[in-house]
Design a protein around this motif. Structure first.
Motif, short mmCIF file in Angstrom:
data_model
loop_
_atom_site.label_atom_id
_atom_site.label_comp_id
_atom_site.label_asym_id
_atom_site.label_seq_id
_atom_site.Cartn_x
_atom_site.Cartn_y
_atom_site.Cartn_z
N PRO A 63 0.94 -1.20 -0.18
CA PRO A 63 0.30 -0.33 -0.37
C PRO A 63 0.65 1.41 0.06
N GLY A 64 0.34 2.33 -0.94
CA GLY A 64 1.57 3.20 -0.62
C GLY A 64 2.57 3.26 -2.11
N GLU A 65 2.32 2.42 -2.64
CA GLU A 65 3.43 2.25 -3.77
C GLU A 65 2.83 2.33 -4.73
N HIS A 66 4.24 3.72 -5.65
CA HIS A 66 3.47 4.09 -7.21
C HIS A 66 4.12 3.45 -8.15
N VAL A 67 3.03 3.13 -9.04
CA VAL A 67 3.36 1.81 -9.72
C VAL A 67 3.35 2.73 -11.13
N LEU A 68 3.95 2.56 -12.22
CA LEU A 68 3.21 3.01 -13.54
C LEU A 68 3.08 1.19 -14.44
N ASP A 69 2.39 1.86 -14.48
CA ASP A 69 1.62 0.90 -16.08
C ASP A 69 1.62 0.93 -17.63
N ALA A 70 3.09 0.66 -18.06
CA ALA A 70 3.56 1.03 -19.17
C ALA A 70 2.77 0.35 -20.79
N GLY A 71 2.17 1.22 -21.28
CA GLY A 71 1.01 0.24 -21.82
C GLY A 71 -0.37 0.10 -20.91
N CYS A 72 -1.25 0.59 -20.59
CA CYS A 72 -1.89 1.07 -19.45
C CYS A 72 -3.47 0.08 -20.46
N GLY A 73 -3.00 0.06 -21.85
CA GLY A 73 -4.96 -0.54 -22.23
C GLY A 73 -5.69 0.58 -21.69
N PRO A 74 -7.28 0.00 -22.05
CA PRO A 74 -8.40 0.93 -21.47
C PRO A 74 -8.19 0.90 -20.02
N GLU A 76 -8.77 -1.33 -17.04
CA GLU A 76 -9.26 -2.37 -15.71
C GLU A 76 -7.53 -2.38 -15.25
N THR A 77 -6.62 -2.75 -15.59
CA THR A 77 -5.86 -3.58 -14.73
C THR A 77 -4.92 -2.11 -14.02
N ALA A 78 -5.05 -1.15 -13.85
CA ALA A 78 -4.74 0.06 -13.58
C ALA A 78 -5.22 -0.16 -12.16
N LEU A 79 -6.97 -0.01 -12.67
CA LEU A 79 -7.85 -0.27 -11.40
C LEU A 79 -7.59 -1.25 -10.69
N PHE A 80 -7.91 -2.68 -10.65
CA PHE A 80 -7.30 -2.99 -9.87
C PHE A 80 -6.42 -3.02 -9.08
N LEU A 81 -5.45 -3.03 -9.81
CA LEU A 81 -4.19 -2.30 -8.26
C LEU A 81 -4.40 -1.39 -7.38
N ALA A 82 -5.33 0.01 -7.94
CA ALA A 82 -5.42 0.35 -6.56
C ALA A 82 -6.66 -0.12 -6.04
N ARG A 83 -7.55 -0.89 -6.45
CA ARG A 83 -8.41 -1.72 -5.55
C ARG A 83 -7.87 -2.68 -4.51
N GLN A 84 -7.01 -3.02 -5.82
CA GLN A 84 -6.33 -4.89 -4.91
C GLN A 84 -5.68 -4.80 -3.96
N HIS A 85 -4.75 -3.49 -3.92
CA HIS A 85 -3.10 -3.53 -3.48
C HIS A 85 -3.30 -1.92 -2.99
N GLY A 86 -4.46 -0.86 -2.53
CA GLY A 86 -4.61 0.29 -2.17
C GLY A 86 -3.19 1.50 -2.91
N VAL A 87 -2.44 1.00 -4.09
CA VAL A 87 -1.21 1.20 -4.23
C VAL A 87 -1.86 2.69 -5.77
N LYS A 88 -1.26 3.90 -5.84
CA LYS A 88 -1.24 4.76 -6.63
C LYS A 88 -0.90 4.51 -8.29
N VAL A 89 -0.97 4.74 -8.85
CA VAL A 89 -0.87 4.34 -10.60
C VAL A 89 -0.66 5.37 -11.52
N THR A 90 -0.50 5.00 -12.14
CA THR A 90 -0.24 6.86 -13.47
C THR A 90 0.22 5.51 -14.75
N GLY A 91 -0.62 5.47 -15.25
CA GLY A 91 -0.89 4.42 -16.22
C GLY A 91 -0.05 5.47 -17.91
#
Length: 275
Positions: A63-74, A76-91
Motif C-alpha cells: 500500500p502507498g507505492e507508486h506503479v507505472l503501468d507502461a502500456g495501460c490499455g483501457p 481495467e488493470t490499473a484500477l484492479f491494482l489500486a483496489r487490490q493493493h492500495g497503490v497509486k498508478v500512473t498509466g
C-alpha cells in the motif's frame, strides 16, 4: 526521432482499432488468457484476469507505492491494482481511444485520486529518475522499436530496489517461419525474442532477474478455447458494434491464429533495479 514518433502513431492507430471490440470480449482488459487445460471451465474474462494476477503478484506490491503501468490499455488493470493493493498508478498509452476509456473508467469507479492516465511514449517518459516503486508492462514491450532503449528508460524511472514485471509473447519451437511472420505482422511486432533473449535484454538494461516462467501451452496453446468462448459472445458483440465491424475485426486478426501452438510462447518476467 521522427521515425520513432511515426511508428508510435501507427501503434496508436492499431490499438484504437483493436481495443474497442477486444476489450468487449475481455471485460475491460486486452491481454491474453490463461487456461489450465481443455476442461477448465473459467470464462474468457476470468482466464484473462488470471494473467493479470500472475504478473502483478510477482511485484509484491505494498500500500502507498507508486506503479507505472507502461502500456495501460483501457485501464481495467490499473484500477484492479489500486483496489487490490492500495497503490497509486500512473498509466501511459499511445492510443487515444484507450486513454479516454481508461480515464472514464477511473472516474466512474471513483478512483481518480489513485489512478492517473496519460498519453505518453514509454521510450521517452516525462518522469524524473526514480519516480516509481514498480513498473508493470502487460504485452506492451513487444511493440517497442528498440527493446534495449525501452528497458533502459523503465530502469531509469524506477527507484533503486524497484521492481519490474512484464508478460510478452516469445518465440517457441522453430519451423515454418512464415506462420510466425503472419503472427508478428498482425500484432505489429518488430521482433519476437525467445525467453532467453528476453532475459538477456532485461539483464542488459541493468536489471537483476528474480523470477521468470514460460507458460505458452496454457496461453497461446489454448487459442482454441478462446475461439470457442468468443463465439459464445459473438451475437452480443455484433449487436453492439455491427456485423460489418466485427467481420473486419476477425479478418485483421486471422494471422494471430496461424502459428502452431508450440511456435508461440508466453513469458512472464520479474526483475529488480539493484540498490
Amino acid at each position: 526521432m521522427t521515425e520513432v514518433r511515426d511508428g508510435l502513431a501507427e501503434i496508436g492507430r492499431h490499438y484504437d482499432e483493436r481495443t474497442p471490440i477486444g476489450e468487449e470480449f475481455r471485460e475491460g482488459q486486452l491481454h491474453m488468457w490463461y487456461w489450465y487445460d481443455r476442461e477448465d471451465e473459467a470464462t474468457l474474462p476470468q482466464a484473462v484476469h488470471r494473467v493479470t494476477r500472475k504478473v502483478t503478484d510477482t511485484l509484491g506490491l505494498r500500500p502507498g507505492e507508486h506503479v507505472l503501468d507502461a502500456g495501460c490499455g483501457p485501464g481495467e488493470t490499473a484500477l484492479f491494482l489500486a483496489r487490490q493493493h492500495g497503490v497509486k498508478v500512473t498509466g501511459v498509452t499511445v492510443s487515444g481511444f484507450e486513454l479516454a476509456r481508461a480515464r472514464g473508467r477511473a472516474e466512474d469507479a471513483g478512483l481518480s485520486d489513485l489512478v492517473d492516465f496519460r498519453y505518453g511514449d514509454f521510450m521517452d517518459l516525462p518522469f524524473p529518475d526514480g519516480s516509481f516503486d514498480a513498473v508493470l508492462a502487460l504485452e506492451s514491450l513487444q511493440n517497442a522499436p528498440d527493446l534495449g532503449q525501452v528497458l533502459r528508460e523503465l530502469y531509469r524511472v524506477l527507484r533503486p530496489g524497484g521492481r519490474i514485471a512484464f508478460s510478452d509473447f516469445s518465440l517457441g519451437e522453430p519451423g515454418e517461419p512464415e506462420r510466425v511472420e503472419q503472427f508478428m505482422t498482425t500484432l505489429k511486432l518488430p521482433v519476437l525474442p525467445t525467453l532467453e533473449e528476453w532475459l538477456g535484454h532485461v539483464r542488459g538494461a541493468g536489471f537483476a532477474v528474480e523470477e521468470f516462467t514460460q507458460c505458452g501451452p496454457r496461453v497461446f496453446g489454448m487459442k482454441g478455447k478462446y475461439l470457442h468462448a468468443a463465439m459464445g459472445q459473438r451475437d452480443q458483440v455484433a449487436g453492439k458494434f455491427g456485423e460489418e465491424r466485427l467481420a473486419e475485426f476477425s479478418r485483421v486478426h486471422r494471422g494471430f491464429f496461424v502459428p502452431r501452438k508450440d511456435q508461440i510462447g508466453y513469458a512472464i518476467v520479474c526483475a529488480r533495479k539493484p540498490r
